[in-house]
Design a protein around this motif. Structure first.
Motif, PDB file in Angstrom:
ATOM      1  N   GLU A  99      -5.139   4.509   2.420  1.00  0.00           N
ATOM      2  CA  GLU A  99      -4.903   3.546   3.508  1.00  0.00           C
ATOM      3  C   GLU A  99      -6.186   3.250   4.287  1.00  0.00           C
ATOM      4  N   ILE A 105      -4.576  -3.133   2.517  1.00  0.00           N
ATOM      5  CA  ILE A 105      -3.603  -3.756   3.429  1.00  0.00           C
ATOM      6  C   ILE A 105      -2.420  -2.817   3.641  1.00  0.00           C
ATOM      7  N   ALA A 106      -1.954  -2.230   2.559  1.00  0.00           N
ATOM      8  CA  ALA A 106      -0.826  -1.308   2.662  1.00  0.00           C
ATOM      9  C   ALA A 106      -0.751  -0.453   1.411  1.00  0.00           C
ATOM     10  N   VAL A 107      -0.152   0.708   1.557  1.00  0.00           N
ATOM     11  CA  VAL A 107       0.167   1.550   0.407  1.00  0.00           C
ATOM     12  C   VAL A 107       1.684   1.702   0.395  1.00  0.00           C
ATOM     13  N   MET A 108       2.295   1.248  -0.682  1.00  0.00           N
ATOM     14  CA  MET A 108       3.754   1.320  -0.786  1.00  0.00           C
ATOM     15  C   MET A 108       4.138   2.557  -1.604  1.00  0.00           C
ATOM     16  N   ASN A 112       8.313   3.727   2.089  1.00  0.00           N
ATOM     17  CA  ASN A 112       8.349   2.435   2.793  1.00  0.00           C
ATOM     18  C   ASN A 112       8.701   1.253   1.886  1.00  0.00           C
ATOM     19  N   ILE A 152      -0.925   0.242  -4.314  1.00  0.00           N
ATOM     20  CA  ILE A 152      -1.936  -0.044  -3.302  1.00  0.00           C
ATOM     21  C   ILE A 152      -2.149  -1.555  -3.266  1.00  0.00           C
ATOM     22  N   ALA A 297       6.139  -5.188  -2.814  1.00  0.00           N
ATOM     23  CA  ALA A 297       4.895  -5.124  -2.040  1.00  0.00           C
ATOM     24  C   ALA A 297       4.653  -6.444  -1.305  1.00  0.00           C
ATOM     25  N   LEU A 300       6.840  -6.290   1.673  1.00  0.00           N
ATOM     26  CA  LEU A 300       6.328  -5.305   2.640  1.00  0.00           C
ATOM     27  C   LEU A 300       5.124  -5.848   3.398  1.00  0.00           C
ATOM     28  N   THR A 301       4.224  -6.496   2.689  1.00  0.00           N
ATOM     29  CA  THR A 301       2.959  -6.929   3.313  1.00  0.00           C
ATOM     30  C   THR A 301       3.023  -8.362   3.826  1.00  0.00           C
TER      31      THR A 301
END
Ligand code: MOS
Length: 777
Positions: A99, A105-108, A112, A152, A297, A300-301
């Motif tokens: 992260e 930006i995000a790690v799924m 989450n 990622i 993803a 999520l993002t």
């Protein structure tokens, strides 16, 4: 109560079995294909011509957009981290480093990721597309070595790839079954394929084998194979107002849209999957976890996400062909008449998919043995779900069966082609159905002549050229004709005489768009330039799988249905003032940009004239074809005779294929150029199967050890000799356009043809694929 998938399939299969009996006994005229497609009679039109690919210019100009090439604003890029254990639970999952990495930006992870329903596995519903039914990133559970544990998402691909290396996981390891031999020791189960047990018995084959004067009883093995399409599995996903747009590389746009809709709990129409160009599918480009993870993803993002799997990730996440352990036992009279044919053995699958490698399929219809025992047993392993891979069943099944035929020919001192022809069945030996079209004798005759088979020295190890042994071998190729239900097509005709056909089909490089343009132009009596074939979009009509070599028949039947609806409309519009007045839709065909009476081509009116008189600019129809009952009324297959010449180095054991000929009987060939490419491509993949392809699976850890093209070898330019192909071009009167599929048959028979040539060259019989040099020294 919820039944296991196998049981549901068996019940479905039993119902189909009962239906099948009625269909088998029905008069031909009740069955689709009972009246030959009028297009079979057209001799001088577009059909059969070596038309160059309609998408060729786009492709060479780099303007054909593949799944990872759709330009989208604010795109984010994803990479996948994989588990390193086969079974257990994630204990700790440290993504802090990832992260904090630049650009992330995000790690799924399971913590989450959006909450999703488990995917409906392929065949559990006509529209289901998933390779298995495991939940996608929903909890700590690990089901196979390589399962995605984190996605990622970063500003660039390089940043995502780097951050992926920073993910740290520890596991609570559970006992896993990853060794076929260990699993076998605990017992096997009946394999079930497409709702039918992989089991056939005619008479007492073991008894007949024991009584036969000449026998072969041998074991053959094939390793696991991984999918290696040149285009990596790739997807671009974005959400807009609750709707998901997916640019995917897939063989099943409509299936994928429906299956994803079930998982995300949205309406089917809210997911649109486009896939206009695919760089090879071979059965591997269905729905795996990557499309779901990319869509998750993206949600999520709140960014469009592009996920192109690395080659390693393809090996970890996309199933391949399972290994097989086969026994083939043949008992014959001294004249070669088969008294017993036994083809049985074991193959592993997972508990979460419905695809035991069905290696007995070729034996079901190949030979007229007096007794038969065909059986596939399965064991279930904790591994990535295995799946369909070019000619599942036939590719490796013909290796065992056709190697054994060669062994029997040698034992009998009968020519191997002659042995096969002596056992040619006059009806399907296991179904009892008549063959719709089977001209394998002609394929053998013409192939043997072209190849120069008569010059073969039947004595193994007798031909030497310097340090090279030289030998030739042959084998039968076979693949079924399938047509799956669910097809539909929309046909629009303009007053200017332009036809547009819309159907949710696929172009994976086979030439679908080109061949179908020819078919539509021919059927409508139009020049090729007057036809637009739209496909590769789940919002178009039809549920068409580019699999089972069935797309040509499926689209063909849909276009026939749409064309019939169009002709009906046109005749109505033409009315009593037309020369066509009084004609029935069955009595007219497309000709010279209009309709003409089939038995009197002078009774002709152009589309322009009909539409102008009716005051119409366009006419649009949509229709579905009848259920594919022809496949239960006739035994329908593509056939081929494969000829191979090899040179085996006496010092190093190296095998070089020096000549190959495929002589095919696949009904009417629609496009001589693209069909030849399909045949050659299949044969090349068969050379890989014969000589090099092998998934190295560590039975201790259940981990694939060679997940790259550096260590998993496929044929390259220098491995491929001149490949000659030819065909009978005899139409099947019961198939649309008289055509059978040509996509998969090339890989069948090729492994055995190579093995049989190696035996002829060296006197060494290799029964374990691939035939590597260590096995010849
Ligand atoms: Mo094929 S294995 O049906 O794509």
């Amino acid at each position: 109560m919820s039944l296991p998938e196998d049981a549901k399939q068996l019940i479905q299969g039993a119902v189909q079995g009962l239906m099948g009996k009625a269909v088998a006994l029905a008069p031909d005229s009740w069955i689709p294909g009972g009246k030959p497609d009028p297009l079979i009679r057209h001799q001088h039109g577009h059909i059969g011509k070596p038309v160059t690919r309609v998408d060729g210019p786009l492709k060479v100009a780099g303007k054909a957009p593949f799944a990872a090439e759709f330009p989208i604003q604010a795109m984010a890029y994803a990479a996948v981290a994989h588990s390193t254990i086969a079974r257990g639970k994630i204990l700790t999952l440290d993504v802090a480093g990832a992260e904090a990495a630049p650009g992330v930006i995000a790690v799924m992870t399971y913590r989450n990721a959006p909450r999703l329903k488990a995917p409906p596995v392929f065949l559990s519903d006509p529209k289901a597309a998933s390779g298995d039914n495991l939940p996608v990133m929903q909890d700590e559970e690990i089901h196979w070595n390589g399962q995605p544990i984190a996605v990622i998402v970063a500003e660039t691909q390089e940043q995502a790839d780097h951050a992926k290396s920073l993910v740290r996981a520890t596991y609570e390891v559970a006992p896993a079954v990853t060794d076929i031999e260990v699993a076998k020791a605990k017992g096997t189960k009946q394999g079930v394929f497409m709702g039918q047990p992989l089991h056939n018995a005619i008479g007492d084959a073991e008894e007949a084998l024991a009584a036969a004067p000449v026998t072969v009883d041998a074991h053959y093995t094939s390793p696991g194979h991984n999918h290696n399409a040149i285009e990596l599995h790739a997807v671009t996903a974005y959400w807009q107002d609750g709707a998901l747009r997916l640019h995917d590389a897939t063989q099943a746009v409509a299936h994928t849209a429906w299956t994803m809709a079930q998982m995300f709990g949205v309406d089917e129409k809210q997911i649109v999957v486009t896939s206009p160009f695919v760089g090879g599918g071979f059965g591997g480009k269905t729905l795996w976890q990557h499309q779901v993870l990319a869509a998750g993803a993206a949600r999520l993002t709140e960014r469009p996400v592009r996920l192109v799997l690395s080659r390693e990730s393809v090996y970890r996440m996309v199933g391949g062909r399972a290994p097989t352990q086969q026994r083939v036992a043949l008992g014959a009279d001294r004249d070669g008449t088969l008294k017993a044919l036994i083809h049985s053995g074991v193959t592993p699958k997972t508990a979460t998919n419905v695809m035991p490698e069905p290696f007995i399929l070729p034996a079901r219809s190949a030979y007229a043995a007096e007794t038969m025992l065909l059986d596939v047993q399965i064991v279930e392993l904790d591994m990535l779900a295995n799946t369909f891979m070019r000619a599942p069943g036939e590719s490796v099944g013909t290796f065992g069966l056709e190697s054994a035929l060669d062994e029997l020919a040698h034992a009998l001192a009968v020519d191997p082609i002659e042995l096969r022809l002596r056992n040619e069945p006059d009806k399907d030996p296991t179904l009892g159905l008549p063959f719709s079209s089977r001209n394998i004798d002609e394929a053998w005759r013409a192939g043997a002549e072209r190849f120069g088979w008569s010059r073969r020295n039947p004595v193994p190890g007798a031909t030497r050229d310097g340090e090279w042994w030289v030998g030739v071998g042959c084998a039968t190729a076979t693949y079924p004709y399938y047509r799956m239900p669910g097809g539909a097509a929309r046909l629009t005709l303009t007053r200017e005489g332009h036809a547009i056909v819309d159907i949710a089909a696929h172009e994976m490089g086979m030439g679908t768009a080109t061949a179908q343009t020819q078919v539509i132009a021919e059927r409508l009596g139009l020049p090729l330039e007057a036809v637009t074939f739209n496909y590769g979009d789940s919002s178009l009509p039809g549920l068409v799988l580019a699999g089972g070599s069935q797309q040509t028949a499926s689209i063909g039947a849909s276009v026939i249905a749409a064309h019939r609806a169009l002709v009906k409309e046109l005749l109505k519009l033409a009315g009593n003032d037309s020369v066509l007045a009084g004609l029935d839709p069955d009595e007219v065909g497309g000709q010279d940009a209009g309709l003409a009476a089939l038995d009197d081509p002078d009774r002709h009116e152009t589309y322009a004239s009909i539409l102008a008189r009716a005051g119409r600019q366009t006419i649009m129809v949509e229709a579905e074809p009848p259920m594919p009952l022809e496949t239960q009324h006739w035994s329908m297959h593509s056939h081929g005779a494969m000829f191979c010449e090899v040179r085996v180095n006496a010092v190093t054991g190296e095998v070089r294929v020096s000549r190959f000929l495929g002589s095919f009987d696949c009904g009417r060939i629609l496009n001589a150029k693209t069909a030849a490419s399909q045949f050659r491509g299949g044969i090349i993949m068969g050379l890989g199967l014969a000589l090099m392809e092998e998934t190295q699976f560590d039975p201790r850890k259940g981990r694939i050890m060679n997940p790259s093209l550096a260590e998993y070898h496929v044929p390259v330019q220098m491995d491929v000799p001149q490949i000659d192909v030819m065909w009978t071009d005899i139409p099947d009167p019961h198939a649309p356009m008289g055509a059978h599929g040509v996509g998969e048959i090339g890989i069948t028979g090729t492994g055995a043809a190579v093995a049989n040539a190696v035996f002829n060259a060296t006197g060494k019989r290799v029964r374990d694929l691939p035939i590597t040099l260590d096995k010849l020294l």
